[in-house]
Write an enzyme that holds these catalytic residues in place. Structure first.
Site, short mmCIF file in Angstrom:
data_model
loop_
_atom_site.label_atom_id
_atom_site.label_comp_id
_atom_site.label_asym_id
_atom_site.label_seq_id
_atom_site.Cartn_x
_atom_site.Cartn_y
_atom_site.Cartn_z
N HIS A 27 1.49 8.82 12.31
CA HIS A 27 2.22 7.67 11.76
C HIS A 27 3.65 8.13 11.44
O HIS A 27 3.87 9.30 11.07
CB HIS A 27 1.51 7.26 10.46
CG HIS A 27 1.96 5.97 9.88
ND1 HIS A 27 3.10 5.87 9.13
CD2 HIS A 27 1.43 4.73 9.94
CE1 HIS A 27 3.24 4.61 8.74
NE2 HIS A 27 2.24 3.89 9.22
N ASP A 33 -1.70 13.04 4.63
CA ASP A 33 -1.54 11.59 4.52
C ASP A 33 -2.94 11.01 4.47
O ASP A 33 -3.65 11.00 5.48
CB ASP A 33 -0.74 11.11 5.74
CG ASP A 33 -0.75 9.60 5.91
OD1 ASP A 33 -1.49 8.91 5.18
OD2 ASP A 33 -0.02 9.12 6.79
N GLN A 75 -5.41 6.32 5.49
CA GLN A 75 -6.56 5.70 6.17
C GLN A 75 -7.87 6.37 5.82
O GLN A 75 -8.93 5.95 6.29
CB GLN A 75 -6.36 5.74 7.70
CG GLN A 75 -5.22 4.91 8.20
CD GLN A 75 -5.38 3.42 7.94
OE1 GLN A 75 -6.46 2.94 7.58
NE2 GLN A 75 -4.30 2.68 8.09
N LYS A 83 -4.78 -0.17 0.69
CA LYS A 83 -5.74 0.11 1.78
C LYS A 83 -7.17 0.20 1.24
O LYS A 83 -8.12 0.24 2.00
CB LYS A 83 -5.41 1.45 2.46
CG LYS A 83 -3.98 1.58 2.94
CD LYS A 83 -3.80 1.10 4.35
CE LYS A 83 -2.46 1.57 4.88
NZ LYS A 83 -1.95 0.69 5.92
N CYS A 119 2.95 1.73 14.12
CA CYS A 119 3.84 2.66 13.40
C CYS A 119 3.69 4.10 13.88
O CYS A 119 4.11 5.03 13.20
CB CYS A 119 3.62 2.64 11.89
SG CYS A 119 3.75 1.04 11.16
N1 PLP Z 1 0.05 6.67 6.98
C1 PLP Z 1 -0.90 6.04 7.68
C2 PLP Z 1 -1.85 6.84 8.51
C3 PLP Z 1 -1.00 4.65 7.63
O1 PLP Z 1 -1.94 4.02 8.34
C4 PLP Z 1 -0.08 3.93 6.82
C5 PLP Z 1 -0.12 2.47 6.77
O2 PLP Z 1 -0.59 1.81 7.66
C6 PLP Z 1 0.89 4.64 6.10
C7 PLP Z 1 0.91 6.01 6.20
C8 PLP Z 1 1.87 3.96 5.24
O3 PLP Z 1 1.26 3.35 4.15
P1 PLP Z 1 2.10 2.43 3.16
O4 PLP Z 1 2.79 1.41 4.03
O5 PLP Z 1 1.08 1.83 2.26
O6 PLP Z 1 3.07 3.30 2.45
#
Ligand code: PLP
Length: 422
Positions: A125, A204, A207, A230, A375
């Site tokens: 991401h 991170d 998910q 999430k 993303c």
């Molecule tokens: N990292 C991963 C793997 C994600 O799927 C997401 C959101 O879809 C994020 C980071 C970013 O999360 P947030 O937009 O809640 O900061």
């Protein structure tokens, strides 16, 4: 809790599941983008505004003390949710992206020197790549990429190889669960490799938290970031976990009323508050923190392992029907990723139905899915397609939801998908 036996009661907890989309009962298969909220979370947010109301960590009256108590309890619940050793290891942020950006800036500026390097993964991401690339500009610290295996998995062997290729790596950063393919990375093994090479491991967890029981002590990661929205909590709040001894060494990026214990006219008079409050420089989204803790308790009550098993069961049902009925119509990119993420493209007589057109077509059938690059722009290069459709299954989905998805795919043609727009 046995989800299958209690599915009607679980679905009744989510008022939004009563709504329609495109005039049909809603099939929500986009929980990886954001999960739906149970009534108890909505009630907790409303309770803050209707009953508690005061700011946190400032007031000397009873109502303010009640807010302090509730916020402390939310921090404790967050620590319990990921099995942190200490409550002080929980820093409230606005979400995963903010946590990862804060860490990239603080670690790059305070722990790294010119010549060091960052290691991430080609299927990541954006929020595990861009913050480090940007933070590294000033010190000329490059971001290098771990190769994934044929299916898109991060393997300890490839991480080990990357340390040979990039021996100056000082930070390894990647998602525990990929938001596109849904593979669960072997964090514990990778943490050992990173630590053996003197590198920090930043995970991170965006998910992972909603679908797996998380144990940061067992995984031995140094930092772990996630978002409340999430995991069925409110948006605008999340957690940046760090091992206490590391958080305690870091100096915050933001400063304000909440982060200082004392200051005067001169710059060097600043005395910061203790960890973790020194990182929380202004008023927090208090209702968000309380709602997030309620969501965590809700998920823990259902059982994260039960959730994971149930999603995987529904995904297997989808795979079975797809294999029997959609053979020429669908390419599934992650059949072996255990969990609820199904990433695919649909074909009509050999012609790709553009993923966004497919998503709009499904919307017309009352089905919400995500389409595009999710993303993770480098993932497109890996998969060799401009984008994909992603259906993300959660514990409030049903066999009937999967049937509606399969039936809709079966019926999709290029013409029908384009008809929606004209
Ligand atoms: N990292 C991963 C793997 C994600 O799927 C997401 C959101 O879809 C994020 C980071 C970013 O999360 P947030 O937009 O809640 O900061």
């Amino acid at each position: 809790m046995n989800i299958k036996e209690n599915i009607e009661a679980i679905r009744a907890d989510f008022p939004i599941l009563k709504r329609e989309m495109s005039g049909l009962p809603l099939v929500y298969l986009d929980s990886c983008a954001t999960a739906l909220k149970p009534q108890c979370v909505i009630d907790e947010v409303v309770r803050y505004y209707t009953y508690l109301g005061a700011n946190a960590q400032r007031g000397d009256y009873e109502m303010a003390a009640q807010v302090d108590y509730a916020l402390d309890a939310a921090r404790k619940t967050s620590a319990e949710f990921i099995n942190a050793k200490k409550t002080e290891e929980i820093v409230f942020t606005s979400g995963t992206t903010e946590g990862l950006n804060l860490l990239a800036l603080m670690i790059t500026n305070q722990f790294l020197k010119q010549g060091d390097a960052i290691l991430t993964c080609e299927t990541e991401h954006a929020s595990s790549v861009l913050p480090w690339q940007q933070a590294g500009l000033a010190k000329d610290i490059p971001v290098n990429f771990i190769e994934v295996d044929q299916e898109g998995r991060i393997t300890p062997e490839n991480v080990e190889k990357a340390f040979v290729q990039y021996p100056n790596t000082k930070v390894v950063v990647f998602a525990q669960v990929s938001n596109v393919l849904g593979f669960n990375a072997p964090i514990k093994e990778i943490a050992k490799i990173a630590h053996d090479h003197g590198a920090y491991l930043v995970v991170d967890g965006a998910q992972a938290v909603a679908h797996h029981a998380i144990d940061v002590q067992d995984m031995d990661c140094d930092f772990f970031c996630f978002s409340s929205h999430k995991l069925c909590g409110p948006s605008g709040i999340g957690v940046m976990y760090g091992k206490f001894e590391l958080l305690d060494q870091l100096r915050p990026i933001f400063f304000g009323g909440e982060s200082n214990a004392r200051f005067a006219r001169s710059c060097d008079s600043l005395v910061l508050k203790k960890t973790p409050t020194k990182f929380e420089s202004g008023t927090l989204p208090i209702e968000g923190a309380l709602g997030m803790a309620t969501a965590m308790r809700y998920l823990m009550n259902i059982g994260l392992n039960n959730i994971h098993e149930y999603e995987w069961e529904l995904k297997q049902y989808f795979l079975k029907r797809a294999q029997e009925e959609l053979q020429d119509k669908i390419k599934i990119y992650n059949p072996n990723a255990q969990g609820g993420i199904v990433t695919f493209n649909v074909y009509d007589k050999g012609q790709l139905i553009f993923p966004q057109d497919m998503a709009s077509y499904l919307s017309n059938k009352g089905i919400a899915v995500r389409s595009g690059q999710h993303c993770a722009k480098l993932m497109g290069e890996f998969l060799g397609v401009p984008g994909t459709v992603r259906a993300s299954i959660y514990f409030y989905n049903t066999i009937e939801d999967i049937d509606r998805l399969v039936d809709a795919i079966k019926d999709a043609t290029v013409e029908k998908c384009l008809d929606i727009f004209f």
